[in-house]
Design a protein around this motif. Structure first.
Motif, PDB file in Angstrom:
ATOM      1  N   PRO A 292      -9.611 -50.386 -29.810  1.00 57.23           N
ATOM      2  CA  PRO A 292      -8.493 -49.576 -29.301  1.00 57.23           C
ATOM      3  C   PRO A 292      -8.979 -48.236 -28.779  1.00 57.23           C
ATOM      4  CG  PRO A 292      -8.511 -49.553 -31.692  1.00 57.23           C
ATOM      5  CD  PRO A 292      -9.558 -50.555 -31.277  1.00 57.23           C
ATOM      6  N   GLY A 293      -8.213 -47.682 -27.853  1.00 56.77           N
ATOM      7  CA  GLY A 293      -8.574 -46.385 -27.298  1.00 56.77           C
ATOM      8  C   GLY A 293      -8.084 -45.238 -28.155  1.00 56.77           C
ATOM      9  N   CYS A 294      -8.471 -44.041 -27.778  1.00 60.44           N
ATOM     10  CA  CYS A 294      -8.077 -42.849 -28.535  1.00 60.44           C
ATOM     11  C   CYS A 294      -8.103 -41.647 -27.613  1.00 60.44           C
ATOM     12  CB  CYS A 294      -8.994 -42.621 -29.732  1.00 60.44           C
ATOM     13  SG  CYS A 294     -10.657 -42.056 -29.300  1.00 60.44           S
ATOM     14  N   GLY A 295      -7.449 -40.603 -28.050  1.00 59.85           N
ATOM     15  CA  GLY A 295      -7.516 -39.297 -27.413  1.00 59.85           C
ATOM     16  C   GLY A 295      -8.077 -38.295 -28.398  1.00 59.85           C
ATOM     17  N   VAL A 296      -8.871 -37.369 -27.926  1.00 62.78           N
ATOM     18  CA  VAL A 296      -9.543 -36.406 -28.788  1.00 62.78           C
ATOM     19  C   VAL A 296      -9.223 -35.005 -28.295  1.00 62.78           C
ATOM     20  CG1 VAL A 296     -11.710 -35.703 -29.857  1.00 62.78           C
ATOM     21  CG2 VAL A 296     -11.406 -38.074 -29.102  1.00 62.78           C
TER      22      VAL A 296
ATOM     23  N   THR B   7      -5.990 -41.440 -33.443  1.00 67.91           N
ATOM     24  CA  THR B   7      -5.805 -42.582 -34.337  1.00 67.91           C
ATOM     25  C   THR B   7      -6.158 -42.270 -35.781  1.00 67.91           C
ATOM     26  OG1 THR B   7      -8.041 -43.342 -33.799  1.00 67.91           O
ATOM     27  CG2 THR B   7      -6.226 -44.224 -32.474  1.00 67.91           C
ATOM     28  N   GLU B   8      -6.354 -41.008 -36.109  1.00 69.24           N
ATOM     29  CA  GLU B   8      -6.742 -40.624 -37.456  1.00 69.24           C
ATOM     30  C   GLU B   8      -5.747 -39.627 -38.028  1.00 69.24           C
ATOM     31  OE1 GLU B   8     -10.716 -39.210 -37.330  1.00 69.24           O
ATOM     32  OE2 GLU B   8     -11.544 -41.098 -36.559  1.00 69.24           O
TER      33      GLU B   8
ATOM     34  N   ASP C  39      -2.701 -29.955 -33.272  1.00 71.48           N
ATOM     35  CA  ASP C  39      -3.867 -30.590 -32.673  1.00 71.48           C
ATOM     36  C   ASP C  39      -3.696 -32.109 -32.590  1.00 71.48           C
ATOM     37  OD1 ASP C  39      -5.132 -28.142 -32.376  1.00 71.48           O
ATOM     38  OD2 ASP C  39      -6.027 -28.231 -34.365  1.00 71.48           O
ATOM     39  N   HIS C  40      -3.077 -32.710 -33.623  1.00 71.44           N
ATOM     40  CA  HIS C  40      -2.849 -34.151 -33.570  1.00 71.44           C
ATOM     41  C   HIS C  40      -1.837 -34.505 -32.488  1.00 71.44           C
ATOM     42  CE1 HIS C  40      -0.923 -37.979 -34.818  1.00 71.44           C
ATOM     43  NE2 HIS C  40      -2.177 -38.317 -35.036  1.00 71.44           N
ATOM     44  N   ASN C  41      -0.804 -33.689 -32.350  1.00 65.36           N
ATOM     45  CA  ASN C  41       0.171 -33.925 -31.288  1.00 65.36           C
ATOM     46  C   ASN C  41      -0.504 -33.862 -29.914  1.00 65.36           C
ATOM     47  OD1 ASN C  41       3.219 -33.857 -30.324  1.00 65.36           O
ATOM     48  ND2 ASN C  41       2.163 -32.237 -29.225  1.00 65.36           N
ATOM     49  N   ALA C  42      -1.407 -32.901 -29.744  1.00 67.16           N
ATOM     50  CA  ALA C  42      -2.130 -32.793 -28.466  1.00 67.16           C
ATOM     51  C   ALA C  42      -3.040 -33.994 -28.239  1.00 67.16           C
ATOM     52  CB  ALA C  42      -2.937 -31.500 -28.430  1.00 67.16           C
ATOM     53  N   SER C  43      -3.677 -34.498 -29.298  1.00 61.33           N
ATOM     54  CA  SER C  43      -4.556 -35.662 -29.133  1.00 61.33           C
ATOM     55  C   SER C  43      -3.772 -36.902 -28.733  1.00 61.33           C
ATOM     56  CB  SER C  43      -5.319 -35.915 -30.433  1.00 61.33           C
ATOM     57  OG  SER C  43      -4.443 -36.289 -31.483  1.00 61.33           O
ATOM     58  N   VAL C  44      -2.549 -37.067 -29.267  1.00 61.47           N
ATOM     59  CA  VAL C  44      -1.717 -38.200 -28.862  1.00 61.47           C
ATOM     60  C   VAL C  44      -1.317 -38.072 -27.399  1.00 61.47           C
ATOM     61  CG1 VAL C  44       0.466 -39.411 -29.302  1.00 61.47           C
ATOM     62  CG2 VAL C  44      -0.887 -38.542 -31.213  1.00 61.47           C
ATOM     63  N   GLU C  45      -1.001 -36.867 -26.971  1.00 59.21           N
ATOM     64  CA  GLU C  45      -0.664 -36.651 -25.563  1.00 59.21           C
ATOM     65  C   GLU C  45      -1.867 -36.910 -24.663  1.00 59.21           C
ATOM     66  OE1 GLU C  45       1.226 -35.737 -22.050  1.00 59.21           O
ATOM     67  OE2 GLU C  45       2.061 -36.206 -24.024  1.00 59.21           O
ATOM     68  N   ILE C  46      -3.057 -36.528 -25.120  1.00 69.69           N
ATOM     69  CA  ILE C  46      -4.274 -36.792 -24.343  1.00 69.69           C
ATOM     70  C   ILE C  46      -4.506 -38.300 -24.222  1.00 69.69           C
ATOM     71  CG2 ILE C  46      -6.778 -36.534 -24.350  1.00 69.69           C
ATOM     72  CD1 ILE C  46      -6.356 -33.800 -25.684  1.00 69.69           C
ATOM     73  N   GLU C  47      -4.286 -39.033 -25.312  1.00 71.65           N
ATOM     74  CA  GLU C  47      -4.431 -40.488 -25.250  1.00 71.65           C
ATOM     75  C   GLU C  47      -3.430 -41.101 -24.270  1.00 71.65           C
ATOM     76  OE1 GLU C  47      -3.847 -44.444 -28.066  1.00 71.65           O
ATOM     77  OE2 GLU C  47      -3.813 -42.439 -28.945  1.00 71.65           O
TER      78      GLU C  47
ATOM     79  N   ARG D  70       2.028 -40.175 -38.142  1.00 68.72           N
ATOM     80  CA  ARG D  70       0.759 -39.919 -38.783  1.00 68.72           C
ATOM     81  C   ARG D  70       0.617 -40.715 -40.076  1.00 68.72           C
ATOM     82  NH1 ARG D  70       0.062 -33.781 -39.782  1.00 68.72           N
ATOM     83  NH2 ARG D  70      -1.991 -34.479 -40.397  1.00 68.72           N
ATOM     84  N   GLU D  71       1.742 -41.050 -40.710  1.00 67.58           N
ATOM     85  CA  GLU D  71       1.674 -41.792 -41.949  1.00 67.58           C
ATOM     86  C   GLU D  71       1.234 -43.235 -41.748  1.00 67.58           C
ATOM     87  OE1 GLU D  71       4.015 -39.814 -41.053  1.00 67.58           O
ATOM     88  OE2 GLU D  71       4.020 -38.235 -42.567  1.00 67.58           O
TER      89      GLU D  71
END
Length: 433
Positions: free
Chosen positions: A180-184, A196-197, A377-385, A425-426
Protein backbone atom coordinates in the motif's frame (compact mmCIF):
# COMPACT_ATOMS: atom_id res chain seq x y z
CA UNK A 1 25.88 2.73 -5.92
CA UNK A 2 28.25 4.31 -3.42
CA UNK A 3 30.25 2.38 -0.84
CA UNK A 4 32.06 4.30 1.91
CA UNK A 5 34.57 2.73 4.29
CA UNK A 6 36.87 3.86 7.07
CA UNK A 7 40.46 4.06 5.84
CA UNK A 8 43.45 3.39 8.12
CA UNK A 9 46.63 4.74 6.50
CA UNK A 10 49.98 4.73 8.27
CA UNK A 11 51.49 7.97 9.48
CA UNK A 12 53.66 8.25 6.38
CA UNK A 13 50.74 7.48 4.08
CA UNK A 14 48.62 10.04 5.92
CA UNK A 15 51.21 12.73 5.28
CA UNK A 16 51.27 11.84 1.58
CA UNK A 17 47.46 11.92 1.34
CA UNK A 18 47.36 15.30 3.06
CA UNK A 19 49.87 16.67 0.56
CA UNK A 20 47.83 15.27 -2.32
CA UNK A 21 44.70 16.95 -0.99
CA UNK A 22 46.40 20.35 -0.85
CA UNK A 23 47.79 19.84 -4.36
CA UNK A 24 44.35 18.89 -5.67
CA UNK A 25 42.85 22.04 -4.15
CA UNK A 26 45.62 24.22 -5.66
CA UNK A 27 45.14 22.58 -9.07
CA UNK A 28 41.39 23.22 -8.98
CA UNK A 29 41.87 26.88 -8.08
CA UNK A 30 44.58 27.37 -10.71
CA UNK A 31 42.55 25.73 -13.47
CA UNK A 32 39.47 27.75 -12.54
CA UNK A 33 41.44 31.01 -12.49
CA UNK A 34 42.92 30.19 -15.91
CA UNK A 35 39.48 29.58 -17.42
CA UNK A 36 38.14 32.84 -16.01
CA UNK A 37 41.17 34.80 -17.25
CA UNK A 38 41.03 33.32 -20.78
CA UNK A 39 37.32 34.03 -21.08
CA UNK A 40 37.69 37.63 -19.86
CA UNK A 41 40.70 38.38 -22.08
CA UNK A 42 39.94 36.37 -25.22
CA UNK A 43 36.26 35.55 -24.92
CA UNK A 44 36.62 31.80 -25.34
CA UNK A 45 36.17 28.80 -23.09
CA UNK A 46 38.88 26.35 -22.06
CA UNK A 47 38.08 22.69 -21.56
CA UNK A 48 39.82 19.84 -19.80
CA UNK A 49 41.40 18.47 -23.00
CA UNK A 50 43.42 21.65 -23.46
CA UNK A 51 44.29 21.98 -19.79
CA UNK A 52 45.46 18.35 -19.58
CA UNK A 53 48.23 19.18 -22.05
CA UNK A 54 49.32 22.12 -19.88
CA UNK A 55 49.16 19.85 -16.83
CA UNK A 56 51.54 17.36 -18.46
CA UNK A 57 54.02 20.14 -19.23
CA UNK A 58 53.76 21.52 -15.70
CA UNK A 59 54.41 18.11 -14.16
CA UNK A 60 57.68 17.90 -16.11
CA UNK A 61 58.89 21.24 -14.73
CA UNK A 62 61.48 20.77 -11.97
CA UNK A 63 60.20 23.82 -10.11
CA UNK A 64 56.78 22.19 -9.78
CA UNK A 65 57.79 18.92 -8.17
CA UNK A 66 54.90 19.17 -5.73
CA UNK A 67 52.51 18.95 -8.70
CA UNK A 68 54.26 15.83 -10.04
CA UNK A 69 53.77 14.07 -6.70
CA UNK A 70 50.02 13.99 -7.31
CA UNK A 71 48.97 11.00 -9.47
CA UNK A 72 48.32 12.04 -13.05
CA UNK A 73 44.93 10.30 -13.06
CA UNK A 74 43.81 12.39 -10.09
CA UNK A 75 44.78 15.65 -11.80
CA UNK A 76 42.85 14.65 -14.91
CA UNK A 77 39.83 13.81 -12.76
CA UNK A 78 39.94 17.30 -11.25
CA UNK A 79 39.88 18.94 -14.68
CA UNK A 80 37.00 16.74 -15.81
CA UNK A 81 35.03 17.62 -12.69
CA UNK A 82 35.62 21.27 -13.51
CA UNK A 83 34.08 20.64 -16.93
CA UNK A 84 31.06 19.09 -15.22
CA UNK A 85 30.77 22.08 -12.88
CA UNK A 86 30.63 24.50 -15.81
CA UNK A 87 28.17 22.29 -17.70
CA UNK A 88 25.86 22.26 -14.69
CA UNK A 89 26.14 26.03 -14.35
CA UNK A 90 25.14 26.66 -17.96
CA UNK A 91 22.33 24.11 -17.78
CA UNK A 92 19.11 26.06 -17.03
CA UNK A 93 17.50 22.97 -15.51
CA UNK A 94 20.33 22.47 -13.02
CA UNK A 95 20.41 24.51 -9.77
CA UNK A 96 24.23 24.68 -9.61
CA UNK A 97 25.88 28.07 -9.37
CA UNK A 98 29.15 29.32 -10.83
CA UNK A 99 32.14 27.14 -9.86
CA UNK A 100 33.79 28.51 -6.73
CA UNK A 101 37.37 28.54 -5.53
CA UNK A 102 38.16 26.05 -2.76
CA UNK A 103 39.48 27.54 0.43
CA UNK A 104 41.92 25.82 2.73
CA UNK A 105 39.25 24.79 5.24
CA UNK A 106 37.35 22.66 2.72
CA UNK A 107 37.28 18.91 3.32
CA UNK A 108 40.43 17.43 1.71
CA UNK A 109 39.75 14.79 -0.93
CA UNK A 110 41.50 13.07 -3.83
CA UNK A 111 39.62 11.31 -6.66
CA UNK A 112 40.92 8.45 -8.77
CA UNK A 113 39.41 6.43 -11.65
CA UNK A 114 38.57 2.79 -11.11
CA UNK A 115 41.39 1.60 -13.38
CA UNK A 116 43.97 3.22 -11.07
CA UNK A 117 42.96 1.35 -7.89
CA UNK A 118 42.93 -2.30 -6.92
CA UNK A 119 40.99 -3.84 -4.04
CA UNK A 120 42.06 -6.98 -2.20
CA UNK A 121 39.93 -8.65 0.49
CA UNK A 122 41.91 -9.84 3.52
CA UNK A 123 39.20 -11.41 5.67
CA UNK A 124 35.60 -10.86 6.72
CA UNK A 125 36.24 -7.47 8.30
CA UNK A 126 39.29 -6.06 6.56
CA UNK A 127 40.42 -5.29 3.03
CA UNK A 128 43.10 -3.21 1.37
CA UNK A 129 43.21 -0.90 -1.60
CA UNK A 130 46.22 -0.17 -3.76
CA UNK A 131 46.58 3.53 -4.59
CA UNK A 132 49.08 4.76 -7.21
CA UNK A 133 52.36 6.09 -5.78
CA UNK A 134 51.23 5.11 -2.28
CA UNK A 135 50.84 1.34 -2.17
CA UNK A 136 48.40 -0.76 -0.17
CA UNK A 137 46.21 0.91 2.44
CA UNK A 138 43.92 -1.01 4.77
CA UNK A 139 40.25 -0.17 5.25
CA UNK A 140 37.42 -1.60 7.33
CA UNK A 141 35.20 -3.82 5.18
CA UNK A 142 31.90 -2.94 6.85
CA UNK A 143 29.90 -4.25 3.87
CA UNK A 144 30.72 -6.05 0.61
CA UNK A 145 31.49 -4.01 -2.46
CA UNK A 146 28.99 -5.97 -4.50
CA UNK A 147 30.16 -4.89 -7.93
CA UNK A 148 32.87 -3.44 -10.14
CA UNK A 149 34.74 -0.37 -8.88
CA UNK A 150 34.35 2.56 -11.28
CA UNK A 151 35.99 5.32 -9.23
CA UNK A 152 37.39 5.99 -5.77
CA UNK A 153 37.60 9.10 -3.60
CA UNK A 154 39.81 9.41 -0.53
CA UNK A 155 38.68 12.09 1.93
CA UNK A 156 39.15 13.14 5.52
CA UNK A 157 36.74 14.53 8.09
CA UNK A 158 36.77 14.93 11.85
CA UNK A 159 36.53 11.16 12.41
CA UNK A 160 39.50 10.33 10.19
CA UNK A 161 40.19 9.14 6.66
CA UNK A 162 37.56 7.46 4.47
CA UNK A 163 37.46 5.95 1.01
CA UNK A 164 34.32 5.96 -1.13
CA UNK A 165 33.91 3.68 -4.13
CA UNK A 166 31.53 4.18 -7.01
CA UNK A 167 30.40 0.61 -7.72
CA UNK A 168 28.48 -0.72 -10.72
CA UNK A 169 26.23 -3.38 -9.16
CA UNK A 170 24.28 -4.18 -12.34
CA UNK A 171 20.94 -4.05 -10.54
CA UNK A 172 17.94 -2.95 -12.58
CA UNK A 173 14.76 -1.27 -11.26
CA UNK A 174 12.49 -3.75 -9.50
CA UNK A 175 8.96 -4.33 -10.86
CA UNK A 176 6.21 -2.50 -8.94
CA UNK A 177 5.37 -4.17 -5.65
CA UNK A 178 1.89 -4.69 -4.23
CA UNK A 179 2.43 -2.77 -0.99
CA UNK A 180 0.00 0.00 0.00
CA UNK A 181 1.01 3.59 -0.56
CA UNK A 182 1.58 6.27 2.04
CA UNK A 183 2.09 9.98 2.51
CA UNK A 184 4.88 11.37 4.66
CA UNK A 185 4.96 14.76 6.36
CA UNK A 186 8.48 15.88 7.24
CA UNK A 187 8.61 18.25 10.19
CA UNK A 188 10.76 19.50 13.04
CA UNK A 189 9.11 18.20 16.22
CA UNK A 190 7.90 15.06 14.44
CA UNK A 191 10.73 14.16 12.07
CA UNK A 192 8.42 12.11 9.85
CA UNK A 193 4.74 11.24 10.22
CA UNK A 194 3.55 8.44 7.95
CA UNK A 195 -0.14 8.43 7.02
CA UNK A 196 -0.50 4.69 7.70
CA UNK A 197 0.97 4.83 11.20
CA UNK A 198 -0.36 5.96 14.57
CA UNK A 199 2.81 7.50 15.98
CA UNK A 200 5.37 9.83 14.43
CA UNK A 201 8.94 8.80 13.82
CA UNK A 202 11.18 10.89 16.02
CA UNK A 203 14.83 11.34 15.17
CA UNK A 204 16.91 10.67 18.27
CA UNK A 205 19.27 13.44 19.38
CA UNK A 206 22.42 13.43 17.29
CA UNK A 207 24.48 14.23 20.39
CA UNK A 208 23.94 13.12 23.95
CA UNK A 209 23.68 15.64 26.78
CA UNK A 210 27.36 15.25 27.83
CA UNK A 211 28.48 15.50 24.19
CA UNK A 212 26.39 18.60 23.61
CA UNK A 213 27.80 20.18 26.77
CA UNK A 214 31.33 19.34 25.70
CA UNK A 215 30.73 20.79 22.22
CA UNK A 216 29.51 24.04 23.75
CA UNK A 217 32.57 24.17 26.02
CA UNK A 218 34.94 23.54 23.09
CA UNK A 219 33.31 26.24 20.96
CA UNK A 220 33.70 28.75 23.79
CA UNK A 221 37.33 27.74 24.20
CA UNK A 222 37.89 28.12 20.46
CA UNK A 223 36.41 31.64 20.52
CA UNK A 224 38.79 32.68 23.33
CA UNK A 225 41.81 31.15 21.58
CA UNK A 226 40.97 32.80 18.24
CA UNK A 227 40.63 36.18 19.98
CA UNK A 228 43.99 35.69 21.68
CA UNK A 229 45.62 34.68 18.38
CA UNK A 230 44.36 37.84 16.67
CA UNK A 231 45.56 40.13 19.46
CA UNK A 232 48.89 38.59 20.40
CA UNK A 233 49.94 36.18 17.64
CA UNK A 234 49.07 38.12 14.44
CA UNK A 235 46.24 35.70 13.73
CA UNK A 236 48.46 32.61 13.61
CA UNK A 237 46.82 29.52 15.06
CA UNK A 238 48.60 27.84 17.93
CA UNK A 239 48.86 24.08 18.42
CA UNK A 240 46.31 24.25 21.24
CA UNK A 241 43.84 26.04 18.98
CA UNK A 242 44.33 23.45 16.26
CA UNK A 243 43.75 20.69 18.82
CA UNK A 244 40.51 22.38 19.88
CA UNK A 245 39.36 22.59 16.25
CA UNK A 246 40.14 18.89 15.80
CA UNK A 247 38.07 17.94 18.85
CA UNK A 248 35.13 20.02 17.57
CA UNK A 249 35.41 18.38 14.17
CA UNK A 250 35.24 14.90 15.75
CA UNK A 251 32.01 15.74 17.57
CA UNK A 252 30.52 17.33 14.45
CA UNK A 253 31.44 14.28 12.39
CA UNK A 254 29.84 11.97 14.96
CA UNK A 255 26.69 14.10 14.87
CA UNK A 256 26.54 13.98 11.07
CA UNK A 257 27.06 10.20 11.01
CA UNK A 258 24.16 9.60 13.38
CA UNK A 259 21.94 11.94 11.40
CA UNK A 260 22.84 10.15 8.17
CA UNK A 261 22.18 6.75 9.73
CA UNK A 262 18.64 7.72 10.78
CA UNK A 263 17.95 9.20 7.34
CA UNK A 264 19.04 6.03 5.56
CA UNK A 265 16.98 3.82 7.86
CA UNK A 266 13.90 5.99 7.36
CA UNK A 267 14.11 6.23 3.57
CA UNK A 268 14.93 2.53 3.14
CA UNK A 269 11.93 1.49 5.24
CA UNK A 270 9.60 3.83 3.36
CA UNK A 271 10.78 2.67 -0.07
CA UNK A 272 10.77 -1.04 0.82
CA UNK A 273 7.38 -1.32 2.57
CA UNK A 274 5.17 0.94 0.42
CA UNK A 275 3.94 0.92 -3.16
CA UNK A 276 4.35 4.67 -3.45
CA UNK A 277 5.68 7.38 -1.16
CA UNK A 278 4.13 10.83 -1.33
CA UNK A 279 6.12 13.80 -0.05
CA UNK A 280 5.85 17.57 -0.27
CA UNK A 281 7.78 19.63 -2.79
CA UNK A 282 9.64 21.63 -0.16
CA UNK A 283 11.84 24.61 -1.00
CA UNK A 284 14.46 24.15 1.71
CA UNK A 285 16.44 27.22 0.63
CA UNK A 286 13.42 29.46 1.07
CA UNK A 287 12.42 27.76 4.31
CA UNK A 288 15.82 28.40 5.89
CA UNK A 289 16.20 32.03 4.77
CA UNK A 290 17.31 34.56 7.36
CA UNK A 291 14.80 36.62 9.26
CA UNK A 292 14.10 40.08 7.85
CA UNK A 293 15.01 42.74 10.39
CA UNK A 294 13.89 46.36 10.36
CA UNK A 295 15.77 49.56 11.05
CA UNK A 296 13.89 50.10 14.29
CA UNK A 297 14.28 46.52 15.48
CA UNK A 298 17.36 45.07 13.72
CA UNK A 299 17.51 41.87 15.80
CA UNK A 300 13.83 41.06 15.98
CA UNK A 301 13.23 37.33 15.46
CA UNK A 302 16.75 36.69 14.19
CA UNK A 303 17.71 34.32 17.02
CA UNK A 304 14.44 32.39 16.90
CA UNK A 305 14.62 32.01 13.11
CA UNK A 306 18.22 30.83 13.34
CA UNK A 307 17.19 28.11 15.79
CA UNK A 308 14.33 27.08 13.54
CA UNK A 309 16.66 26.93 10.54
CA UNK A 310 19.07 24.67 12.44
CA UNK A 311 16.20 22.34 13.37
CA UNK A 312 14.98 22.17 9.76
CA UNK A 313 18.46 21.43 8.41
CA UNK A 314 19.07 18.87 11.17
CA UNK A 315 16.17 16.82 9.77
CA UNK A 316 17.62 17.24 6.21
CA UNK A 317 14.41 17.04 4.12
CA UNK A 318 16.38 17.59 0.91
CA UNK A 319 18.64 14.61 1.61
CA UNK A 320 15.61 12.43 2.37
CA UNK A 321 14.10 13.31 -0.97
CA UNK A 322 17.38 12.60 -2.78
CA UNK A 323 17.62 9.16 -1.18
CA UNK A 324 14.02 8.31 -1.93
CA UNK A 325 14.55 9.21 -5.59
CA UNK A 326 17.04 6.39 -6.09
CA UNK A 327 15.79 3.93 -3.46
CA UNK A 328 12.17 3.75 -4.56
CA UNK A 329 12.96 2.23 -8.01
CA UNK A 330 15.27 -0.31 -6.35
CA UNK A 331 12.46 -1.64 -4.13
CA UNK A 332 9.61 -1.45 -6.64
CA UNK A 333 7.95 1.65 -5.22
CA UNK A 334 7.38 5.11 -6.68
CA UNK A 335 8.14 8.55 -5.32
CA UNK A 336 5.38 11.10 -5.85
CA UNK A 337 6.14 14.76 -5.12
CA UNK A 338 3.04 16.88 -4.51
CA UNK A 339 2.64 20.66 -3.97
CA UNK A 340 3.01 21.69 -0.34
CA UNK A 341 0.38 24.42 -0.66
CA UNK A 342 -2.17 24.25 2.22
CA UNK A 343 -1.41 20.66 3.23
CA UNK A 344 -1.39 21.67 6.90
CA UNK A 345 -4.66 23.62 6.62
CA UNK A 346 -6.71 21.07 4.67
CA UNK A 347 -9.06 18.77 6.58
CA UNK A 348 -8.47 15.09 5.84
CA UNK A 349 -12.16 14.32 6.47
CA UNK A 350 -14.09 16.94 4.51
CA UNK A 351 -11.37 18.49 2.35
CA UNK A 352 -12.08 22.08 3.45
CA UNK A 353 -9.18 24.52 3.66
CA UNK A 354 -9.35 26.92 6.58
CA UNK A 355 -6.47 28.47 8.56
CA UNK A 356 -8.77 28.62 11.60
CA UNK A 357 -8.47 24.83 11.91
CA UNK A 358 -4.87 25.33 13.09
CA UNK A 359 -5.24 27.72 16.00
CA UNK A 360 -1.87 29.22 16.76
CA UNK A 361 -0.19 26.60 14.52
CA UNK A 362 -0.44 24.10 17.37
CA UNK A 363 0.03 20.35 17.22
CA UNK A 364 -3.73 19.67 17.03
CA UNK A 365 -5.88 20.01 13.93
CA UNK A 366 -9.56 20.77 14.65
CA UNK A 367 -11.68 21.35 11.55
CA UNK A 368 -14.10 24.25 12.03
CA UNK A 369 -16.45 22.83 9.39
CA UNK A 370 -16.96 19.14 10.26
CA UNK A 371 -15.41 18.96 13.71
CA UNK A 372 -12.75 16.38 12.73
CA UNK A 373 -9.81 16.36 15.16
CA UNK A 374 -6.42 14.78 14.64
CA UNK A 375 -2.73 15.39 15.09
CA UNK A 376 -1.75 18.20 12.73
CA UNK A 377 1.17 16.31 11.21
CA UNK A 378 -0.85 13.12 10.73
CA UNK A 379 -3.67 15.07 9.12
CA UNK A 380 -1.14 16.62 6.73
CA UNK A 381 0.33 13.20 5.89
CA UNK A 382 -3.13 11.87 4.98
CA UNK A 383 -3.68 14.88 2.73
CA UNK A 384 -0.28 14.30 1.12
CA UNK A 385 -1.21 10.67 0.45
CA UNK A 386 -4.49 11.79 -1.13
CA UNK A 387 -2.72 14.23 -3.43
CA UNK A 388 -0.18 11.55 -4.33
CA UNK A 389 -2.98 9.17 -5.35
CA UNK A 390 -4.46 11.90 -7.52
CA UNK A 391 -1.12 12.52 -9.19
CA UNK A 392 -0.74 8.81 -9.90
CA UNK A 393 -4.19 8.68 -11.51
CA UNK A 394 -3.36 11.67 -13.71
CA UNK A 395 0.01 10.20 -14.65
CA UNK A 396 -1.61 6.89 -15.53
CA UNK A 397 -4.12 8.73 -17.72
CA UNK A 398 -1.31 10.53 -19.55
CA UNK A 399 0.55 7.28 -20.21
CA UNK A 400 -2.57 5.60 -21.57
CA UNK A 401 -3.47 8.57 -23.75
CA UNK A 402 -6.53 9.59 -21.74
CA UNK A 403 -7.80 13.13 -21.56
CA UNK A 404 -6.50 15.16 -18.63
CA UNK A 405 -8.13 18.46 -19.52
CA UNK A 406 -10.74 18.31 -16.79
CA UNK A 407 -8.34 17.78 -13.91
CA UNK A 408 -10.99 18.60 -11.29
CA UNK A 409 -13.17 15.72 -12.48
CA UNK A 410 -10.16 13.41 -12.43
CA UNK A 411 -9.30 14.43 -8.89
CA UNK A 412 -12.85 13.77 -7.70
CA UNK A 413 -12.79 10.33 -9.33
CA UNK A 414 -9.50 9.56 -7.59
CA UNK A 415 -10.92 10.71 -4.29
CA UNK A 416 -13.99 8.50 -4.63
CA UNK A 417 -12.06 5.41 -5.75
CA UNK A 418 -9.33 5.63 -3.10
CA UNK A 419 -9.73 5.79 0.70
CA UNK A 420 -8.72 9.43 0.81
CA UNK A 421 -10.88 10.84 3.57
CA UNK A 422 -12.02 9.93 7.06
CA UNK A 423 -9.09 7.77 7.95
CA UNK A 424 -9.20 7.10 11.65
CA UNK A 425 -5.99 6.89 13.62
CA UNK A 426 -7.41 4.19 15.86
CA UNK A 427 -7.86 1.78 12.94
CA UNK A 428 -4.33 2.17 11.61
CA UNK A 429 -1.66 -0.44 12.29
CA UNK A 430 0.84 0.51 14.95
CA UNK A 431 4.31 0.11 13.42
CA UNK A 432 7.31 2.25 14.12
CA UNK A 433 7.05 4.70 16.97
Amino acid sequence: MGRRYRLYPTRTQEQVLTGWAHTARALWNTALAQRIYVYEQRGRSVRAIEQCKSLTEARADKELRWLAELPAQSGQQILRRLDTAFDNFFNPEHPAGFPAFKRRGVRPSVSLPGQAVQVNKLNRHWAEVRLPKLGWVRFRLSRPLGGTVRNATVSRDGAGWHIAFGVAIGKKPTPPNTQPGCGVDFGVIASAYVSTECQPRIKPPSLSVPEHSRLKHLEQRKARQVTYAKKHNRGKYSNRLRATITQIAKLKSREASRRTEFTHQLTTDLAKNHGFVGIEDLRVTNMTAKANSTAGQPNRGVGAKSGLNRSILDNCPGERRRQLEYKCPLYGSELVVVPAFHTSQTCAACGQVDPASRKGCGRTFACVHCGYEDDADHNASVEIEARARQELVLARARRTGGSVINSTHRRREASSSAPRRKRSRETQPATHG
